[in-house]
Design a protein around this motif. Structure first.
Motif, PDB file in Angstrom:
ATOM      1  N   HIS A   4       0.833  -1.207   0.000  1.00 31.52           N
ATOM      2  CA  HIS A   4       0.000   0.000   0.000  1.00 31.52           C
ATOM      3  C   HIS A   4       0.868   1.258   0.000  1.00 31.52           C
ATOM      4  O   HIS A   4       0.563   2.241  -0.675  1.00 31.52           O
ATOM      5  CB  HIS A   4      -0.910  -0.003   1.232  1.00 31.52           C
ATOM      6  CG  HIS A   4      -1.806   1.189   1.339  1.00 31.52           C
ATOM      7  ND1 HIS A   4      -2.760   1.488   0.419  1.00 31.52           N
ATOM      8  CD2 HIS A   4      -1.854   2.176   2.272  1.00 31.52           C
ATOM      9  CE1 HIS A   4      -3.394   2.604   0.768  1.00 31.52           C
ATOM     10  NE2 HIS A   4      -2.848   3.038   1.893  1.00 31.52           N
ATOM     11  N   THR A   5       1.986   1.222   0.750  1.00 32.57           N
ATOM     12  CA  THR A   5       2.856   2.385   0.851  1.00 32.57           C
ATOM     13  C   THR A   5       3.514   2.703  -0.471  1.00 32.57           C
ATOM     14  O   THR A   5       3.695   3.868  -0.839  1.00 32.57           O
ATOM     15  CB  THR A   5       3.937   2.139   1.927  1.00 32.57           C
ATOM     16  OG1 THR A   5       3.321   1.651   3.108  1.00 32.57           O
ATOM     17  CG2 THR A   5       4.669   3.418   2.255  1.00 32.57           C
ATOM     18  N   GLN A   7       2.456   2.620  -3.318  1.00 34.50           N
ATOM     19  CA  GLN A   7       1.565   3.253  -4.277  1.00 34.50           C
ATOM     20  C   GLN A   7       1.518   4.775  -4.102  1.00 34.50           C
ATOM     21  O   GLN A   7       0.933   5.475  -4.909  1.00 34.50           O
ATOM     22  CB  GLN A   7       0.154   2.679  -4.129  1.00 34.50           C
ATOM     23  CG  GLN A   7       0.077   1.181  -4.419  1.00 34.50           C
ATOM     24  CD  GLN A   7      -1.285   0.599  -4.057  1.00 34.50           C
ATOM     25  OE1 GLN A   7      -2.169   1.320  -3.584  1.00 34.50           O
ATOM     26  NE2 GLN A   7      -1.451  -0.689  -4.263  1.00 34.50           N
ATOM     27  N   HIS A   8       2.139   5.281  -3.041  1.00 36.26           N
ATOM     28  CA  HIS A   8       2.095   6.703  -2.724  1.00 36.26           C
ATOM     29  C   HIS A   8       3.454   7.344  -2.997  1.00 36.26           C
ATOM     30  O   HIS A   8       4.480   6.846  -2.538  1.00 36.26           O
ATOM     31  CB  HIS A   8       1.753   6.906  -1.240  1.00 36.26           C
ATOM     32  CG  HIS A   8       0.399   6.415  -0.854  1.00 36.26           C
ATOM     33  ND1 HIS A   8      -0.680   7.256  -0.669  1.00 36.26           N
ATOM     34  CD2 HIS A   8      -0.064   5.158  -0.616  1.00 36.26           C
ATOM     35  CE1 HIS A   8      -1.743   6.539  -0.325  1.00 36.26           C
ATOM     36  NE2 HIS A   8      -1.389   5.274  -0.288  1.00 36.26           N
ATOM     37  N   CYS A  48       9.452   4.529  -4.117  1.00 37.45           N
ATOM     38  CA  CYS A  48       8.552   5.535  -4.672  1.00 37.45           C
ATOM     39  C   CYS A  48       8.928   6.947  -4.217  1.00 37.45           C
ATOM     40  O   CYS A  48       8.076   7.833  -4.130  1.00 37.45           O
ATOM     41  CB  CYS A  48       7.091   5.238  -4.311  1.00 37.45           C
ATOM     42  SG  CYS A  48       5.894   5.894  -5.493  1.00 37.45           S
ATOM     43  N   ALA A 232       2.962   4.220   7.415  1.00 36.35           N
ATOM     44  CA  ALA A 232       1.680   3.971   6.746  1.00 36.35           C
ATOM     45  C   ALA A 232       0.670   3.342   7.707  1.00 36.35           C
ATOM     46  O   ALA A 232      -0.506   3.732   7.738  1.00 36.35           O
ATOM     47  CB  ALA A 232       1.890   3.070   5.537  1.00 36.35           C
ATOM     48  N   ASP A 241      -1.302  10.400   2.295  1.00 38.15           N
ATOM     49  CA  ASP A 241      -0.743  11.152   1.167  1.00 38.15           C
ATOM     50  C   ASP A 241      -0.080  12.446   1.635  1.00 38.15           C
ATOM     51  O   ASP A 241       0.994  12.820   1.137  1.00 38.15           O
ATOM     52  CB  ASP A 241      -1.836  11.479   0.140  1.00 38.15           C
ATOM     53  CG  ASP A 241      -2.192  10.293  -0.738  1.00 38.15           C
ATOM     54  OD1 ASP A 241      -1.296   9.471  -1.004  1.00 38.15           O
ATOM     55  OD2 ASP A 241      -3.353  10.189  -1.151  1.00 38.15           O
ATOM     56  N   LEU A 244       3.242  11.546   3.557  1.00 33.95           N
ATOM     57  CA  LEU A 244       4.296  11.025   2.683  1.00 33.95           C
ATOM     58  C   LEU A 244       4.762  12.062   1.662  1.00 33.95           C
ATOM     59  O   LEU A 244       5.927  12.041   1.251  1.00 33.95           O
ATOM     60  CB  LEU A 244       3.824   9.779   1.949  1.00 33.95           C
ATOM     61  CG  LEU A 244       3.577   8.530   2.792  1.00 33.95           C
ATOM     62  CD1 LEU A 244       3.092   7.392   1.903  1.00 33.95           C
ATOM     63  CD2 LEU A 244       4.823   8.104   3.567  1.00 33.95           C
ATOM     64  N   TRP A 245       3.874  12.958   1.245  1.00 30.84           N
ATOM     65  CA  TRP A 245       4.254  13.904   0.197  1.00 30.84           C
ATOM     66  C   TRP A 245       3.788  15.337   0.463  1.00 30.84           C
ATOM     67  O   TRP A 245       4.584  16.268   0.513  1.00 30.84           O
ATOM     68  CB  TRP A 245       3.711  13.453  -1.167  1.00 30.84           C
ATOM     69  CG  TRP A 245       4.059  14.417  -2.258  1.00 30.84           C
ATOM     70  CD1 TRP A 245       3.318  15.495  -2.688  1.00 30.84           C
ATOM     71  CD2 TRP A 245       5.271  14.461  -3.020  1.00 30.84           C
ATOM     72  NE1 TRP A 245       3.985  16.191  -3.673  1.00 30.84           N
ATOM     73  CE2 TRP A 245       5.186  15.575  -3.904  1.00 30.84           C
ATOM     74  CE3 TRP A 245       6.418  13.655  -3.058  1.00 30.84           C
ATOM     75  CZ2 TRP A 245       6.196  15.913  -4.798  1.00 30.84           C
ATOM     76  CZ3 TRP A 245       7.427  13.982  -3.948  1.00 30.84           C
ATOM     77  CH2 TRP A 245       7.314  15.089  -4.808  1.00 30.84           C
TER      78      TRP A 245
END
Length: 258
Positions: A4-5, A7-8, A48, A232, A241, A244-245
């Motif tokens: 899942h992590t 994907q971000h 990522c 996460a 989101d 993380l960003w």
């Protein structure tokens, strides 16, 4: 890494580049091994990571040459956090800003930076000249000594979750007043990262940013991919989101995110 992590997109809000082509200063007898831009890219290749903040360490002192080289090689999604003397000129600040530097660091823990006595004046000046924020590597147990100064500054972050569990109440009071916190360096802290991240997100979900702290110099253990999994699992879907960003991208004023 949790599927899942991955994907971000991740903004790595705290990384170090150690390039022996540029000046290095032993700190308490310690000189870190090389960790170049190429080594960093290889290490985070599966995570990522889409941008980040290159942070000057005590062993780099006031040298800017390594940082300018690293930023030019990493590209526009990466910014710099540097150490400058209180005597830095407006022109020097402007030139560094044009190269991608977005913050000044006060390394209270290890030295090599401007001192806390110079914090208020220097932090305000770099913000006035170039919009930079200030970052502190500090044990949160000592935050009461500077809390009133920090709360009055335009923009501030604290590294590594404040380092110690006993400093959490002091850290959270600053978070309530707009201070940001980096969820980084899990291998060097004396606290439960999940507990502290939970408390910060509950206080202000926009305050928390994540980073690798690579190459984890002098930490008891280096960064692990599972550290991002812990982030996460702790933060959960609603704020993931941003943590993380988005929070860091806005704080570091990436184009299109400020």
């Amino acid at each position: 890494m949790n599927e899942h992590t991955t994907q971000h997109p991740v903004f790595d809000a705290h990384l170090h580049i150690i390039d022996p082509r540029f000046p290095l200063i032993p700190n308490d007898g310690y000189l870190p091994p090389a960790f170049t831009v190429d080594q960093y890219r290889e290490r985070v290749g599966g995570l990522c990571v889409r941008g980040g903040a290159v942070v000057s360490g005590s062993f780099q002192g006031l040298d800017q040459s390594y940082l300018l080289d690293a930023l030019s090689r990493l590209g526009p999604a990466y910014v710099g956090v540097t150490q400058v003397p209180a005597t830095v000129t407006d022109e020097e600040i402007t030139d560094l800003d044009a190269a991608g530097v977005r913050a000044v660091r006060f390394n209270v823990r290890r030295g090599g930076s401007a001192s806390l006595d110079e914090l208020d004046r220097l932090a305000r000046r770099v913000h006035d000249v170039a919009g930079w924020h200030s970052e502190l590597y500090i044990d949160a147990r000592t935050l009461p000594d500077v809390a009133s100064n920090l709360a009055a500054l335009p923009a501030v972050s604290v590294d590594h979750l404040g380092l110690h569990r006993d400093g959490l109440p002091h850290l959270l009071r600053l978070v309530e007043q707009g201070v940001k916190v980096k969820a980084t360096g899990f291998g060097r802290v004396d606290l439960d990262p999940a507990d502290v991240m939970t408390a910060i997100v509950k206080t202000d979900p926009a305050a928390l940013m994540v980073g690798t702290d690579l190459p984890s110099t002098r930490a008891r253990r280096p960064f692990s991919d599972e550290d991002f999994t812990l982030v996460a699992e702790t933060v959960g879907g609603e704020h993931l989101d941003a943590v993380l960003w988005g929070n860091a991208a806005a704080f570091y004023r990436l184009p299109g995110n400020s």
